[in-house]
Each structure stands twice: as structure tokens, then as C-alpha cells.
Enzyme design. Sequence first.
Site, PDB file in Angstrom:
ATOM      1  N   LYS A  97     -18.007  16.208 -37.364  1.00 61.19           N
ATOM      2  CA  LYS A  97     -17.581  16.757 -38.660  1.00 61.19           C
ATOM      3  C   LYS A  97     -17.745  15.728 -39.782  1.00 61.19           C
ATOM      4  O   LYS A  97     -18.218  16.059 -40.859  1.00 61.19           O
ATOM      5  CB  LYS A  97     -16.105  17.213 -38.598  1.00 61.19           C
ATOM      6  CG  LYS A  97     -15.834  18.296 -37.562  1.00 61.19           C
ATOM      7  CD  LYS A  97     -14.408  18.802 -37.648  1.00 61.19           C
ATOM      8  CE  LYS A  97     -13.364  17.755 -37.309  1.00 61.19           C
ATOM      9  NZ  LYS A  97     -13.307  17.376 -35.874  1.00 61.19           N
ATOM     10  N   ARG A 106     -10.746   2.322 -35.085  1.00 60.31           N
ATOM     11  CA  ARG A 106      -9.711   3.348 -34.918  1.00 60.31           C
ATOM     12  C   ARG A 106      -9.081   3.217 -33.546  1.00 60.31           C
ATOM     13  O   ARG A 106      -9.745   3.403 -32.533  1.00 60.31           O
ATOM     14  CB  ARG A 106     -10.327   4.741 -35.088  1.00 60.31           C
ATOM     15  CG  ARG A 106     -10.482   5.136 -36.533  1.00 60.31           C
ATOM     16  CD  ARG A 106     -11.077   6.517 -36.657  1.00 60.31           C
ATOM     17  NE  ARG A 106     -10.327   7.548 -35.939  1.00 60.31           N
ATOM     18  CZ  ARG A 106     -10.571   8.845 -36.053  1.00 60.31           C
ATOM     19  NH1 ARG A 106     -11.527   9.267 -36.864  1.00 60.31           N
ATOM     20  NH2 ARG A 106      -9.845   9.712 -35.378  1.00 60.31           N
ATOM     21  N   ARG A 165      -5.967  14.171 -27.578  1.00 55.20           N
ATOM     22  CA  ARG A 165      -6.475  14.833 -28.795  1.00 55.20           C
ATOM     23  C   ARG A 165      -7.245  16.096 -28.450  1.00 55.20           C
ATOM     24  O   ARG A 165      -7.155  17.103 -29.151  1.00 55.20           O
ATOM     25  CB  ARG A 165      -7.359  13.865 -29.586  1.00 55.20           C
ATOM     26  CG  ARG A 165      -6.531  12.858 -30.367  1.00 55.20           C
ATOM     27  CD  ARG A 165      -7.280  11.576 -30.620  1.00 55.20           C
ATOM     28  NE  ARG A 165      -8.465  11.734 -31.427  1.00 55.20           N
ATOM     29  CZ  ARG A 165      -9.447  10.827 -31.477  1.00 55.20           C
ATOM     30  NH1 ARG A 165      -9.382   9.726 -30.758  1.00 55.20           N
ATOM     31  NH2 ARG A 165     -10.489  11.028 -32.243  1.00 55.20           N
ATOM     32  N   ARG A 176      -5.763  22.669 -38.966  1.00 57.78           N
ATOM     33  CA  ARG A 176      -5.782  22.342 -37.544  1.00 57.78           C
ATOM     34  C   ARG A 176      -4.763  23.144 -36.760  1.00 57.78           C
ATOM     35  O   ARG A 176      -4.655  22.978 -35.540  1.00 57.78           O
ATOM     36  CB  ARG A 176      -5.448  20.862 -37.401  1.00 57.78           C
ATOM     37  CG  ARG A 176      -6.502  20.028 -36.701  1.00 57.78           C
ATOM     38  CD  ARG A 176      -5.997  18.613 -36.753  1.00 57.78           C
ATOM     39  NE  ARG A 176      -6.730  17.678 -35.965  1.00 57.78           N
ATOM     40  CZ  ARG A 176      -7.713  16.910 -36.422  1.00 57.78           C
ATOM     41  NH1 ARG A 176      -8.152  17.023 -37.644  1.00 57.78           N
ATOM     42  NH2 ARG A 176      -8.261  16.015 -35.638  1.00 57.78           N
ATOM     43  N   ARG A 211     -17.726   5.477 -30.532  1.00 57.59           N
ATOM     44  CA  ARG A 211     -17.240   5.248 -31.895  1.00 57.59           C
ATOM     45  C   ARG A 211     -16.136   4.193 -31.886  1.00 57.59           C
ATOM     46  O   ARG A 211     -16.036   3.375 -32.793  1.00 57.59           O
ATOM     47  CB  ARG A 211     -16.731   6.570 -32.484  1.00 57.59           C
ATOM     48  CG  ARG A 211     -16.312   6.468 -33.939  1.00 57.59           C
ATOM     49  CD  ARG A 211     -16.091   7.835 -34.551  1.00 57.59           C
ATOM     50  NE  ARG A 211     -14.782   8.384 -34.208  1.00 57.59           N
ATOM     51  CZ  ARG A 211     -14.367   9.601 -34.553  1.00 57.59           C
ATOM     52  NH1 ARG A 211     -15.159  10.410 -35.233  1.00 57.59           N
ATOM     53  NH2 ARG A 211     -13.177  10.034 -34.223  1.00 57.59           N
TER      54      ARG A 211
HETATM   55  P1  ADP Z   1     -10.752  13.421 -34.984  1.00 58.54           P
HETATM   56  O1  ADP Z   1     -10.911  14.870 -35.330  1.00 58.54           O
HETATM   57  O2  ADP Z   1     -12.058  12.742 -34.718  1.00 58.54           O
HETATM   58  O3  ADP Z   1      -9.745  13.180 -33.914  1.00 58.54           O
HETATM   59  P2  ADP Z   1      -9.434  12.943 -37.553  1.00 58.54           P
HETATM   60  O4  ADP Z   1      -9.729  11.759 -38.378  1.00 58.54           O
HETATM   61  O5  ADP Z   1      -9.769  14.281 -38.106  1.00 58.54           O
HETATM   62  O6  ADP Z   1     -10.189  12.636 -36.203  1.00 58.54           O
HETATM   63  O7  ADP Z   1      -7.883  12.950 -37.172  1.00 58.54           O
HETATM   64  C1  ADP Z   1      -7.247  11.841 -36.568  1.00 58.54           C
HETATM   65  C2  ADP Z   1      -5.779  12.177 -36.288  1.00 58.54           C
HETATM   66  O8  ADP Z   1      -5.106  12.471 -37.538  1.00 58.54           O
HETATM   67  C3  ADP Z   1      -5.518  13.413 -35.430  1.00 58.54           C
HETATM   68  O9  ADP Z   1      -5.555  13.120 -34.051  1.00 58.54           O
HETATM   69  C4  ADP Z   1      -4.106  13.820 -35.908  1.00 58.54           C
HETATM   70  O10 ADP Z   1      -3.122  13.011 -35.332  1.00 58.54           O
HETATM   71  C5  ADP Z   1      -4.139  13.502 -37.380  1.00 58.54           C
HETATM   72  N1  ADP Z   1      -4.554  14.675 -38.204  1.00 58.54           N
HETATM   73  C6  ADP Z   1      -5.695  14.776 -38.946  1.00 58.54           C
HETATM   74  N2  ADP Z   1      -5.752  15.973 -39.568  1.00 58.54           N
HETATM   75  C7  ADP Z   1      -4.624  16.650 -39.209  1.00 58.54           C
HETATM   76  C8  ADP Z   1      -4.109  17.943 -39.505  1.00 58.54           C
HETATM   77  N3  ADP Z   1      -4.773  18.797 -40.300  1.00 58.54           N
HETATM   78  N4  ADP Z   1      -2.923  18.305 -38.952  1.00 58.54           N
HETATM   79  C9  ADP Z   1      -2.246  17.472 -38.172  1.00 58.54           C
HETATM   80  N5  ADP Z   1      -2.672  16.246 -37.842  1.00 58.54           N
HETATM   81  C10 ADP Z   1      -3.848  15.823 -38.348  1.00 58.54           C
END
Ligand code: ADP
Length: 200
Positions: free
Chosen positions: A14, A134, A146, A89, A128
Amino acid sequence: MFNLILFGPPGSGKGTQSEKIIAKYGLKHLSTGDLLRTEISNQTPLGLEAKSLMDKGQLVPDEVVTGMISSALDANPGAKGFLFDGFPRTSAQAEALDKLLALKKTSIAVMLALDVSQEELVKRLLKRGETSGRSDDTNENVITARIIEYHNKTAPVAEYYKKYNKVVTVKGEGTVNDIFNVLSHEIEQRTQPKEAGIEK
Ligand code: ADP
């Protein structure tokens, strides 16, 4: 306005595709993951609360992310449109987003959903983790957590938009450019014909 959701599990590409889409179509990129990581690096109370959940691979509460998105929408009144990445999400976030957009007399045009096998996801995230800095990418247990959160709470978001016929699934394996070309095609199908870019 043209608003799109780029959807898919962690590691589905994404972030990579978002960068290319916003550059081509002039949309404003709203990534809740990036917004949360900024809060963490600024050591805000919100960031501190979010970090402990993110480090376990759990989602941050709906009110927290919805509040961040609401502020970001207000902060960009002249945007041609928004690309939502990592949001919504949960089904509650999807409902909240629809309400926020309705207040602005706009809506989601399409959800583009990237489809990638679980094996490939874990491989990409561990890779990554070697360079991203991260902490949630370096531990395989956190990665698995996750992906489980994704299946339990996030996958239903696609069902929500399917009711409105707004979901297009795109294979997220192959070269970055091939995937981008398919995504671009889908975007252009939904913008006005014979238009090179997206008008307001
Ligand atoms: P990825 O999708 O690669 O795991 P993101 O950077 O989108 O990485 O998200 C990292 C973390 O941030 C998620 O595992 C969650 O804990 C939190 N997070 C991100 N977006 C949301 C959301 N919309 N609702 C709840 N938690 C979120």
C-alpha cells in the site's frame, strides 16, 4: 473530489503504490500508520499510547485514528481528493469515514484491494524490517499478530464497501510498475473520460 481507499494486508504494498498514485493524480496521501509514527517520534501522549499497541501488532482504538483522520481532512480543505492508506481498518472506522466525507459532501469512489499470499507477506515484512527501523517488522510473532488482526477486524471492511459495489481486487504480486499500471487503469475508469488527470 476523488477519494480512494488502498486496501490490503500489512506488507501488500500500500505504501509503495500510494506514493506513485499521489504523484500521478495529485491526491493527498493519508496513512494512519505514518500519522501514528509521527506522533510516536514527537513523543506525544497519543504516540505513547499507540506505540505499546503497535509494538504488539494490535490495532489502535478507533476513536484515536478517526480523530486523526478528521483533523487531516479539515487541514486540507483544497484537496483534489484523498488516498486513504491503512484506514479504515475496522467496520466502525469505515462508518465514521463515510460520515466525515458526507459532511464534506463527498464520498469514497473506489476501494482498490491488493491481494497477496500470506507467505509472500511475511517474507516482505521481514525484509522491510532489515532496513525500515520499524520494530513491528522485525519480530515474526508481531508480524503474525498483525496478519491475524487483519483477518479478524480489517477484512470485514471490504465486505462493507462490497455492499456499495465499490471494491476492485488487484493482484499485488508482480513488479511494482505492473501493479501500478493496473491500479492506474482502475482509477482512470472512474474519473471523467478523456481527462488526463483528476479535476476538482
Ligand atoms: P502495516 O499495514 O504494514 O502493518 P501501518 O503502517 O499501516 O503498517 O500500521 C502499523 C500499525 O499502526 C498497525 O499494526 C496498527 O497498530 C496501527 N494502525 C495503523 N492504522 C490503523 C488504523 N486505521 N486503526 C488502528 N490501528 C492502526
